[in-house]
Design a protein around this motif. Structure first.
Motif, mmCIF file in Angstrom:
data_model
loop_
_atom_site.group_PDB
_atom_site.id
_atom_site.type_symbol
_atom_site.label_atom_id
_atom_site.label_comp_id
_atom_site.label_asym_id
_atom_site.label_seq_id
_atom_site.Cartn_x
_atom_site.Cartn_y
_atom_site.Cartn_z
ATOM 1 N N ILE A 165 39.174 40.466 34.954
ATOM 2 C CA ILE A 165 40.479 40.876 34.434
ATOM 3 C C ILE A 165 40.768 40.141 33.130
ATOM 4 C CG2 ILE A 165 42.974 40.834 34.888
ATOM 5 C CD1 ILE A 165 42.369 41.299 37.824
ATOM 6 N N ILE A 216 49.822 38.268 35.731
ATOM 7 C CA ILE A 216 48.812 39.235 36.155
ATOM 8 C C ILE A 216 47.811 38.508 37.049
ATOM 9 C CG2 ILE A 216 46.970 40.798 35.380
ATOM 10 C CD1 ILE A 216 48.459 41.137 32.742
ATOM 11 N N ILE A 275 42.403 41.541 29.606
ATOM 12 C CA ILE A 275 43.611 40.984 28.983
ATOM 13 C C ILE A 275 43.324 40.626 27.526
ATOM 14 C CG2 ILE A 275 45.246 39.046 28.994
ATOM 15 C CD1 ILE A 275 44.858 38.929 32.066
ATOM 16 N N VAL A 310 45.255 45.954 33.955
ATOM 17 C CA VAL A 310 45.975 45.391 32.811
ATOM 18 C C VAL A 310 46.835 46.460 32.141
ATOM 19 C CG1 VAL A 310 45.718 44.250 30.574
ATOM 20 C CG2 VAL A 310 44.254 43.587 32.486
ATOM 21 N N GLU A 332 47.327 34.464 33.928
ATOM 22 C CA GLU A 332 46.507 35.136 34.928
ATOM 23 C C GLU A 332 46.262 34.198 36.103
ATOM 24 O OE1 GLU A 332 42.181 37.269 35.767
ATOM 25 O OE2 GLU A 332 42.600 36.462 33.774
#
Length: 329
Positions: free
Chosen positions: A73, A138, A77, A51, A65
Motif C-alpha cells: 500500500i 490508511i 500512496i 488508496v 499508514e
C-alpha cells in the motif's frame, strides 16, 4: 486520467522501477507472523484501489499508514505524492524494504518517516504537531487490533485530539468482512451491533469494496472489507465518549433480548425495574425493541436519560453488575 496521475506526469517525476512486493518478500525471506495477524497484499491493482478509496490526496497532505509491512500500500500512496508519509510498523523485519521505498521517494520530495512502534501507543500529536495540513489514515489493519484501534480513534475524534484535531481526517482501513459489515450496518440489520452505533455517532462509514481472502498471503479464513470512515462535521452528541460507550455496550450485551434487559444492568438491583422504566419513558424509547432495532438517535436519548440520572445519583456511575453484591455509598 486521475488528478494524481496528471500531477505525476506534469511534474515529470515518478517512482523508479522496483522489484515486486512478492519478489521483495522472497528476497528478504519475510514471512507473515500469525501472532501479529499479518497478511500481505501483493496485488498492486488492489493496493491502488484502497488508496483511491481514500479520495483526493494533495501534495501538501500528510498520510499515516498503519502496518505497511513490506510496503504494498505504501507504493500506492507514494504514487499520489503527499508531502509526508508516516509509516508505523511494529515489526522491525520490514525495515529494509521500507527504507528502499524511502530512498525511491527522495527525488519526489516526499518525506517518508519510519516508526517501529505500536499504533495503539503511537503519539500522533507529537509527530504531527501542526494542524494546518490535512491528514489521512490508511492501513491494512491486523485483525487482532482493528476494532480496538477504531474505538480508540472514535474516542480521540470525540475529544478533538490526536489525529482528529481537524474535522477532515478520514480513515481508509481494512477489516474482516464481517466486521466491515457491522461497522456500516443500519437499523434492523442482523449485523447491527455496538460497533455500528458507535461508528455512526461520530462518523459516516462507507463500505467501499470487498477483497477476497485469496488475494492475501497467507490466505486468511475470511474475506476483507475496505471501509472509508468519514468524520461528521457535527457529531450527533456532546456527551462524554466513555459514558456513551458504556451505555451502548450495555444495551447490546443482550442483543437478542428486549433492549431494556441490557440497559437495566447499568443500574443497581434495588429499584432497577422502576428506574429502567422511568428512563425509557424519559428517553421516549419503546423498551420492548431489540437492540439492533434501535436507531442512533434512540441510543443517544437513552444515554442522555442515563446521564441525567447520574446527576441526581452520581454513585450509580461506579456500579458494576458483574461484581459481587455491593452497597452503594
Amino acid at each position: 486520467m486521475s488528478q494524481a496521475s496528471a500531477r505525476i506526469l506534469s511534474s515529470g517525476m515518478r517512482l523508479p522501477p522496483l522489484p515486486s512486493i512478492r519478489d521483495l518478500v522472497k528476497l528478504y525471506k519475510l514471512q507473515a507472523m500469525k501472532q501479529l495477524s499479518q497478511n500481505f497484499l501483493m496485488d498492486e491493482r488492489l493496493t491502488d484501489k484502497i488508496v483511491k478509496s481514500a479520495g483526493r490526496i494533495d501534495n501538501n497532505d500528510i498520510v499515516l499508514e498503519v502496518g505497511p509491512g513490506p510496503g504494498g500500500i505504501t507504493r500506492s500512496i507514494l504514487r499520489r505524492q503527499p508531502q509526508r508519509l508516516l509509516l508505523v510498523e511494529k515489526d522491525a523485519r520490514f525495515t529494509e524494504t521500507l527504507q528502499l521505498l524511502r530512498e525511491c521517494a527522495r527525488p519526489l520530495d516526499i518525506e517518508v518517516e519510519i516508526y517501529h512502534e505500536d499504533i495503539l501507543r503511537f503519539n500522533i500529536e507529537q509527530h504531527v504537531p501542526d494542524t494546518t495540513q490535512r491528514l489521512h489514515l490508511i492501513g491494512n489493519l491486523p485483525f487482532a487490533i482493528s476494532t480496538r484501534l477504531l474505538i480508540n480513534w472514535f474516542d480521540d475524534l470525540s475529544r478533538r485530539r490526536g489525529a482528529f484535531r481537524r474535522n477532515d481526517t478520514c480513515m481508509t482501513l481494512t477489516f474482516q468482512k464481517e466486521v466491515a459489515e457491522r461497522i456500516c450496518a443500519q437499523v434492523g440489520s442482523e449485523q447491527r451491533c455496538r460497533l455500528s452505533v458507535m461508528s455512526q455517532i461520530w462518523t459516516e462509514p462507507v463500505l467501499k469494496f470487498i477483497i477476497p481472502g485469496k488475494a492475501f498471503v497467507p490466505k486468511p479464513q475470511v474475506d476483507v472489507g475496505v471501509v472509508k470512515v468519514i468524520p461528521l462535521k457535527r457529531p450527533k452528541t456532546e456527551l462524554p465518549f466513555p459514558l456513551v460507550e458504556r451505555v451502548v455496550r450495555h444495551i447490546f450485551s443482550m442483543r437478542q433480548k428486549y433492549c431494556r434487559r441490557g440497559y437495566s444492568t447499568l443500574l443497581p438491583l434495588e429499584g432497577r425495574e422502576e428506574t429502567t422504566q422511568a428512563l425509557f419513558q424519559r428517553a421516549d424509547v419503546k423498551d420492548t425493541m431489540r437492540p439492533f432495532e434501535l436507531s442512533v438517535a434512540e441510543c443517544l436519548r437513552l444515554a442522555d436519560a442515563y446521564a441525567e440520572h447520574l446527576v441526581a445519583h452520581p454513585e450509580v456511575a461506579k456500579y458494576d453488575y458483574r461484581a459481587p453484591k455491593q452497597a452503594l455509598n
